[in-house]
Design a protein around this motif. Sequence first.
Motif, PDB file in Angstrom:
ATOM      1  N   GLU A  74       0.825  -1.207   0.000  1.00 43.74           N
ATOM      2  CA  GLU A  74       0.000   0.000   0.000  1.00 43.74           C
ATOM      3  C   GLU A  74       0.860   1.258   0.000  1.00 43.74           C
ATOM      4  O   GLU A  74       0.555   2.230  -0.711  1.00 43.74           O
ATOM      5  N   ALA A  75       1.918   1.265   0.790  1.00 40.69           N
ATOM      6  CA  ALA A  75       2.795   2.436   0.839  1.00 40.69           C
ATOM      7  C   ALA A  75       3.432   2.701  -0.520  1.00 40.69           C
ATOM      8  O   ALA A  75       3.518   3.850  -0.976  1.00 40.69           O
ATOM      9  N   ALA A  76       3.877   1.633  -1.185  1.00 37.36           N
ATOM     10  CA  ALA A  76       4.492   1.779  -2.504  1.00 37.36           C
ATOM     11  C   ALA A  76       3.477   2.300  -3.522  1.00 37.36           C
ATOM     12  O   ALA A  76       3.794   3.151  -4.366  1.00 37.36           O
ATOM     13  N   PHE A  77       2.248   1.807  -3.433  1.00 39.95           N
ATOM     14  CA  PHE A  77       1.205   2.230  -4.364  1.00 39.95           C
ATOM     15  C   PHE A  77       0.918   3.723  -4.227  1.00 39.95           C
ATOM     16  O   PHE A  77       0.939   4.466  -5.217  1.00 39.95           O
ATOM     17  N   TYR A  78       0.646   4.179  -3.023  1.00 34.77           N
ATOM     18  CA  TYR A  78       0.294   5.591  -2.832  1.00 34.77           C
ATOM     19  C   TYR A  78       1.481   6.525  -3.077  1.00 34.77           C
ATOM     20  O   TYR A  78       1.297   7.666  -3.496  1.00 34.77           O
ATOM     21  N   THR A  79       2.680   6.027  -2.814  1.00 36.53           N
ATOM     22  CA  THR A  79       3.866   6.822  -3.140  1.00 36.53           C
ATOM     23  C   THR A  79       3.938   7.065  -4.638  1.00 36.53           C
ATOM     24  O   THR A  79       4.202   8.180  -5.099  1.00 36.53           O
ATOM     25  N   GLN A  80       3.673   6.018  -5.419  1.00 39.65           N
ATOM     26  CA  GLN A  80       3.673   6.155  -6.875  1.00 39.65           C
ATOM     27  C   GLN A  80       2.544   7.071  -7.343  1.00 39.65           C
ATOM     28  O   GLN A  80       2.725   7.889  -8.247  1.00 39.65           O
ATOM     29  N   VAL A  81       1.393   6.945  -6.725  1.00 38.84           N
ATOM     30  CA  VAL A  81       0.250   7.797  -7.085  1.00 38.84           C
ATOM     31  C   VAL A  81       0.602   9.271  -6.948  1.00 38.84           C
ATOM     32  O   VAL A  81       0.293  10.097  -7.825  1.00 38.84           O
ATOM     33  N   MET A  82       1.261   9.610  -5.853  1.00 43.12           N
ATOM     34  CA  MET A  82       1.571  11.023  -5.620  1.00 43.12           C
ATOM     35  C   MET A  82       2.810  11.483  -6.384  1.00 43.12           C
ATOM     36  O   MET A  82       2.996  12.688  -6.603  1.00 43.12           O
ATOM     37  N   LEU A  97      -5.392  11.632  -0.778  1.00 39.55           N
ATOM     38  CA  LEU A  97      -4.431  10.608  -1.190  1.00 39.55           C
ATOM     39  C   LEU A  97      -3.070  10.825  -0.543  1.00 39.55           C
ATOM     40  O   LEU A  97      -2.357   9.862  -0.237  1.00 39.55           O
ATOM     41  N   THR A  98      -2.690  12.082  -0.336  1.00 41.83           N
ATOM     42  CA  THR A  98      -1.427  12.376   0.355  1.00 41.83           C
ATOM     43  C   THR A  98      -1.495  11.910   1.802  1.00 41.83           C
ATOM     44  O   THR A  98      -0.545  11.313   2.327  1.00 41.83           O
ATOM     45  N   ASP A  99      -2.627  12.181   2.461  1.00 42.69           N
ATOM     46  CA  ASP A  99      -2.791  11.737   3.847  1.00 42.69           C
ATOM     47  C   ASP A  99      -2.741  10.214   3.950  1.00 42.69           C
ATOM     48  O   ASP A  99      -2.095   9.669   4.848  1.00 42.69           O
ATOM     49  N   ILE A 100      -3.416   9.542   3.029  1.00 39.18           N
ATOM     50  CA  ILE A 100      -3.405   8.079   3.055  1.00 39.18           C
ATOM     51  C   ILE A 100      -1.991   7.551   2.824  1.00 39.18           C
ATOM     52  O   ILE A 100      -1.553   6.609   3.491  1.00 39.18           O
ATOM     53  N   ARG A 101      -1.282   8.159   1.870  1.00 40.88           N
ATOM     54  CA  ARG A 101       0.113   7.756   1.638  1.00 40.88           C
ATOM     55  C   ARG A 101       0.929   7.868   2.923  1.00 40.88           C
ATOM     56  O   ARG A 101       1.678   6.939   3.283  1.00 40.88           O
ATOM     57  N   ASP A 102       0.768   8.993   3.626  1.00 35.50           N
ATOM     58  CA  ASP A 102       1.538   9.199   4.854  1.00 35.50           C
ATOM     59  C   ASP A 102       1.176   8.161   5.915  1.00 35.50           C
ATOM     60  O   ASP A 102       2.047   7.681   6.637  1.00 35.50           O
ATOM     61  N   HIS A 103      -0.110   7.827   6.013  1.00 29.31           N
ATOM     62  CA  HIS A 103      -0.532   6.787   6.957  1.00 29.31           C
ATOM     63  C   HIS A 103       0.164   5.467   6.652  1.00 29.31           C
ATOM     64  O   HIS A 103       0.702   4.803   7.540  1.00 29.31           O
ATOM     65  N   SER A 137      -8.551   4.044 -12.960  1.00 27.28           N
ATOM     66  CA  SER A 137      -7.636   2.933 -12.708  1.00 27.28           C
ATOM     67  C   SER A 137      -6.994   3.068 -11.335  1.00 27.28           C
ATOM     68  O   SER A 137      -6.902   2.081 -10.579  1.00 27.28           O
ATOM     69  N   VAL A 138      -6.561   4.273 -10.990  1.00 26.09           N
ATOM     70  CA  VAL A 138      -5.894   4.500  -9.705  1.00 26.09           C
ATOM     71  C   VAL A 138      -6.857   4.310  -8.545  1.00 26.09           C
ATOM     72  O   VAL A 138      -6.572   3.583  -7.580  1.00 26.09           O
ATOM     73  N   LEU A 139      -8.025   4.946  -8.616  1.00 24.74           N
ATOM     74  CA  LEU A 139      -8.973   4.845  -7.510  1.00 24.74           C
ATOM     75  C   LEU A 139      -9.575   3.441  -7.423  1.00 24.74           C
ATOM     76  O   LEU A 139      -9.896   2.962  -6.329  1.00 24.74           O
ATOM     77  N   GLY A 140      -9.710   2.774  -8.559  1.00 22.24           N
ATOM     78  CA  GLY A 140     -10.176   1.390  -8.535  1.00 22.24           C
ATOM     79  C   GLY A 140      -9.184   0.493  -7.820  1.00 22.24           C
ATOM     80  O   GLY A 140      -9.568  -0.381  -7.023  1.00 22.24           O
ATOM     81  N   ALA A 141      -7.891   0.700  -8.096  1.00 25.36           N
ATOM     82  CA  ALA A 141      -6.858  -0.072  -7.416  1.00 25.36           C
ATOM     83  C   ALA A 141      -6.811   0.278  -5.933  1.00 25.36           C
ATOM     84  O   ALA A 141      -6.656  -0.600  -5.075  1.00 25.36           O
ATOM     85  N   ALA A 142      -6.958   1.563  -5.616  1.00 24.55           N
ATOM     86  CA  ALA A 142      -6.960   2.001  -4.217  1.00 24.55           C
ATOM     87  C   ALA A 142      -8.113   1.344  -3.454  1.00 24.55           C
ATOM     88  O   ALA A 142      -7.955   0.891  -2.314  1.00 24.55           O
ATOM     89  N   LYS A 143      -9.275   1.281  -4.072  1.00 18.40           N
ATOM     90  CA  LYS A 143     -10.442   0.646  -3.459  1.00 18.40           C
ATOM     91  C   LYS A 143     -10.152  -0.833  -3.185  1.00 18.40           C
ATOM     92  O   LYS A 143     -10.459  -1.348  -2.100  1.00 18.40           O
ATOM     93  N   HIS A 179      -9.686   4.836   5.404  1.00 22.08           N
ATOM     94  CA  HIS A 179      -9.155   4.945   4.042  1.00 22.08           C
ATOM     95  C   HIS A 179     -10.164   4.391   3.045  1.00 22.08           C
ATOM     96  O   HIS A 179     -10.453   5.004   2.017  1.00 22.08           O
ATOM     97  N   ALA A 180     -10.672   3.186   3.339  1.00 20.12           N
ATOM     98  CA  ALA A 180     -11.599   2.522   2.427  1.00 20.12           C
ATOM     99  C   ALA A 180     -12.830   3.382   2.186  1.00 20.12           C
ATOM    100  O   ALA A 180     -13.300   3.521   1.044  1.00 20.12           O
ATOM    101  N   SER A 181     -13.354   3.970   3.251  1.00 15.82           N
ATOM    102  CA  SER A 181     -14.534   4.813   3.116  1.00 15.82           C
ATOM    103  C   SER A 181     -14.233   6.056   2.290  1.00 15.82           C
ATOM    104  O   SER A 181     -15.047   6.473   1.459  1.00 15.82           O
ATOM    105  N   ALA A 182     -13.082   6.664   2.523  1.00 12.59           N
ATOM    106  CA  ALA A 182     -12.712   7.876   1.792  1.00 12.59           C
ATOM    107  C   ALA A 182     -12.557   7.603   0.302  1.00 12.59           C
ATOM    108  O   ALA A 182     -13.020   8.384  -0.536  1.00 12.59           O
ATOM    109  N   ILE A 183     -11.903   6.494  -0.035  1.00 10.94           N
ATOM    110  CA  ILE A 183     -11.710   6.144  -1.447  1.00 10.94           C
ATOM    111  C   ILE A 183     -13.055   5.863  -2.116  1.00 10.94           C
ATOM    112  O   ILE A 183     -13.324   6.307  -3.244  1.00 10.94           O
ATOM    113  N   ARG A 184     -13.918   5.127  -1.436  1.00 15.09           N
ATOM    114  CA  ARG A 184     -15.226   4.813  -1.996  1.00 15.09           C
ATOM    115  C   ARG A 184     -16.048   6.086  -2.208  1.00 15.09           C
ATOM    116  O   ARG A 184     -16.809   6.196  -3.174  1.00 15.09           O
TER     117      ARG A 184
END
Length: 237
Positions: A74-82, A97-103, A137-143, A179-184
């Motif tokens: 998850e950390a690698a994914f959100y790092t790439q997203v940002m 997304l930045t907050d989630i990455r930091d988490h 694609s990004v938000l689908g993967a995040a979900k 996180h899940a709720s925010a992405i949805r």
Amino acid sequence: MKKTLLENSVSEDKQMLSMVNRRYFLRSAGVAAATGAFILGACTDHDIQGDQTVDLGSGDVGILNYAYALEQLEAAFYTQVMMTPYAGMSAEEKMILTDIRDHEIVHRQFFKAALGGAAIKGLTPNFSSINFSDRASVLGAAKLFEDTGVQAYNGAGKLIVSADYLLLAGKIVSVEARHASAIRDLLMPNTGSFAGDDVLVSIMGFGGFDGAVPPSVILPAVQPFVMDKISGANLPS
């Protein structure tokens, strides 16, 4: 509201990381010097195997490595997203997304520090199926990652022996659920998707609970997103 919840979670995560170092973490689980050989033995196989199969280990250590592996992903994914924001990313989306990455980075580093020498190696992600320039694609993967993460923590909870580990896992899964709720909500704003029927289940006749899925199901589901072969063969069941 989302910003407040996520920012509060970042603060809680950082406090947790600063308060729990490796010595306290092991001591709180009752792992004394006499059992140190077991901790060291848990990492021997994956140290020797190098780029081959990564064995998560057994017992509570194995479950912690299981969580560590998921947090690495998850950390690698959100790092790439940002690093490569998708076209049209709004200010609100960037903030969330930045907050989630930091988490996720805090969670990853927490498990790494807590496990110490028993931690598995850093995994190599495989995000070739994700188009990071495309919002859907990004938000689908995040979900997918967030829903899977919540179900994974819930499924692993009953396998944890140490009450201290279980408490920490419970705190982290509460953040993952946010996180899940925010992405949805980003995908389907102003709907009930943030707590959709596709992820909530009923227990003893009472609804509204997140699902719990065992490692034996989660690991094959996330394997396509990791270059390394991950084995949970020795995890408790």
